[in-house]
Scaffold this motif. Structure first.
Motif, short mmCIF file in Angstrom:
data_model
loop_
_atom_site.label_atom_id
_atom_site.label_comp_id
_atom_site.label_asym_id
_atom_site.label_seq_id
_atom_site.Cartn_x
_atom_site.Cartn_y
_atom_site.Cartn_z
N ASP A 38 3.47 9.82 -8.01
CA ASP A 38 2.32 9.04 -8.81
C ASP A 38 3.04 7.60 -8.45
O ASP A 38 4.35 6.97 -8.22
CB ASP A 38 2.43 9.47 -10.04
N VAL A 39 2.28 6.13 -8.59
CA VAL A 39 2.44 4.88 -8.43
C VAL A 39 2.13 4.55 -9.51
O VAL A 39 1.32 4.92 -10.25
CB VAL A 39 1.81 4.52 -7.45
N VAL A 40 3.34 4.76 -10.52
CA VAL A 40 3.60 3.89 -12.04
C VAL A 40 3.09 1.99 -11.92
O VAL A 40 2.11 2.03 -12.84
CB VAL A 40 4.82 4.56 -12.53
N GLU A 41 3.35 1.53 -11.56
CA GLU A 41 3.45 0.16 -11.01
C GLU A 41 3.09 -0.40 -9.80
O GLU A 41 3.63 0.11 -8.65
CB GLU A 41 4.67 -0.70 -11.85
N ASP B 249 1.13 -1.00 0.22
CA ASP B 249 0.15 0.15 -0.23
C ASP B 249 0.73 1.34 0.53
O ASP B 249 1.44 1.40 0.82
CB ASP B 249 -0.60 0.31 1.09
N LEU B 250 0.69 2.06 -1.21
CA LEU B 250 1.94 3.07 -0.93
C LEU B 250 0.37 4.21 -2.05
O LEU B 250 -0.18 3.77 -2.35
CB LEU B 250 2.85 3.38 -1.69
N LYS B 251 1.20 5.65 -1.36
CA LYS B 251 -0.32 6.39 -2.06
C LYS B 251 0.36 7.96 -2.27
O LYS B 251 1.58 8.17 -1.86
CB LYS B 251 -1.56 6.98 -0.97
N PHE C 32 8.78 -4.37 -5.64
CA PHE C 32 8.30 -3.31 -5.74
C PHE C 32 7.63 -2.39 -6.00
O PHE C 32 8.08 -2.57 -7.92
CB PHE C 32 9.85 -3.39 -5.17
N PRO C 33 7.00 -1.92 -5.86
CA PRO C 33 5.93 -0.26 -6.02
C PRO C 33 6.91 0.39 -7.57
O PRO C 33 8.75 0.98 -6.15
CB PRO C 33 5.58 -0.14 -5.52
N LYS C 34 6.44 0.57 -8.47
CA LYS C 34 7.44 1.55 -9.21
C LYS C 34 6.81 3.55 -8.47
O LYS C 34 5.26 2.92 -9.05
CB LYS C 34 7.40 1.40 -10.26
N VAL C 35 7.88 4.70 -8.57
CA VAL C 35 6.83 6.03 -8.45
C VAL C 35 7.10 6.26 -8.49
O VAL C 35 8.65 6.32 -9.32
CB VAL C 35 6.43 5.39 -6.28
N ALA D 7 10.06 0.97 -2.10
CA ALA D 7 9.80 2.03 -3.22
C ALA D 7 10.64 1.89 -4.32
O ALA D 7 12.00 1.53 -3.33
CB ALA D 7 8.52 2.65 -3.18
N GLU D 8 10.26 1.99 -5.92
CA GLU D 8 11.72 1.41 -6.27
C GLU D 8 11.23 3.39 -7.22
O GLU D 8 10.58 3.58 -7.71
CB GLU D 8 11.77 0.47 -7.14
N ALA D 9 11.86 3.54 -6.57
CA ALA D 9 11.75 5.47 -8.17
C ALA D 9 12.45 5.37 -9.48
O ALA D 9 13.42 5.29 -9.20
CB ALA D 9 12.51 6.83 -7.29
#
Length: 177
Positions: A155-158, A124-126, A170-173, A136-138
């Motif tokens: 922004d959360v890209v993935e 969960d990332l917002k 990892f979420p891409k942000v 997360a991965e920038a």
């Protein structure tokens, strides 16, 4: 003769005493050696037992970890399909066809619930969360739209996912600069 006997008796008594003391010392020495050997063997046994207990704990933990992450490769292969479903849901929601939307939503929810039952969780990332490189991965930095978004997620890209406690993607942000 009498004098010879008296002289020999104390010498023999002394020799017997010395021999008795030597035998007693040897017995003590043998007993001490046996005690030392017994102590060494007890120490070896305790160390071996402790080592075996550690081995059992380690292998049990490894087996549990293996069972938890056994599905990791399969779940990672399915994640792009889940992403496609999310994008399709956005596009279908724009259409006028309620039946199509309802059908795709049912399939999407079924897929998500099946993956969740196997231990998959979404990270969960917002927008507005503080960026943490451990979670997360920038992928890029842009000028922050407002001062309060500097150093935060814009922004959360993935989406990111984890299996148990381990992050498998990892979420891409995008981060505000």
């Amino acid at each position: 003769m009498n004098t010879e006997n008296t002289e020999k008796e104390p010498i023999e008594n002394e020799n017997e005493n010395v021999v008795n003391e030597v035998e007693t010392a040897e017995e003590l020495s043998v007993e001490e050696q046996l005690q030392e050997e017994l102590a060494k063997e007890k120490d070896k046994f305790l160390r071996l037992f402790a080592e075996f207990e550690n081995y059992k704990k380690r292998t049990t933990k490894e087996r549990i970890d293996l069972f938890r992450t056994a599905n990791q490769e399969v779940l990672q292969a399915i994640l792009p399909v889940l992403d496609d479903f999310d994008r399709a849901m956005v596009q279908i929601a724009k259409s006028e066809d309620e039946t199509l939307l309802k059908g795709v939503q049912l399939i999407h929810e079924k897929l998500k619930s099946t993956l969740e039952s196997k231990g998959l969780e979404q990270v969960d990332l917002k927008v507005g969360d503080v960026f943490n490189a451990d979670f997360a991965e920038a992928i890029t930095q842009i000028p922050a739209p407002s001062d309060d978004l500097k150093g935060k997620i814009v922004d959360v890209v993935e989406k990111g996912y984890k299996l148990g406690d381990k992050i498998i993607r990892f979420p891409k942000v995008v981060i505000g600069n």
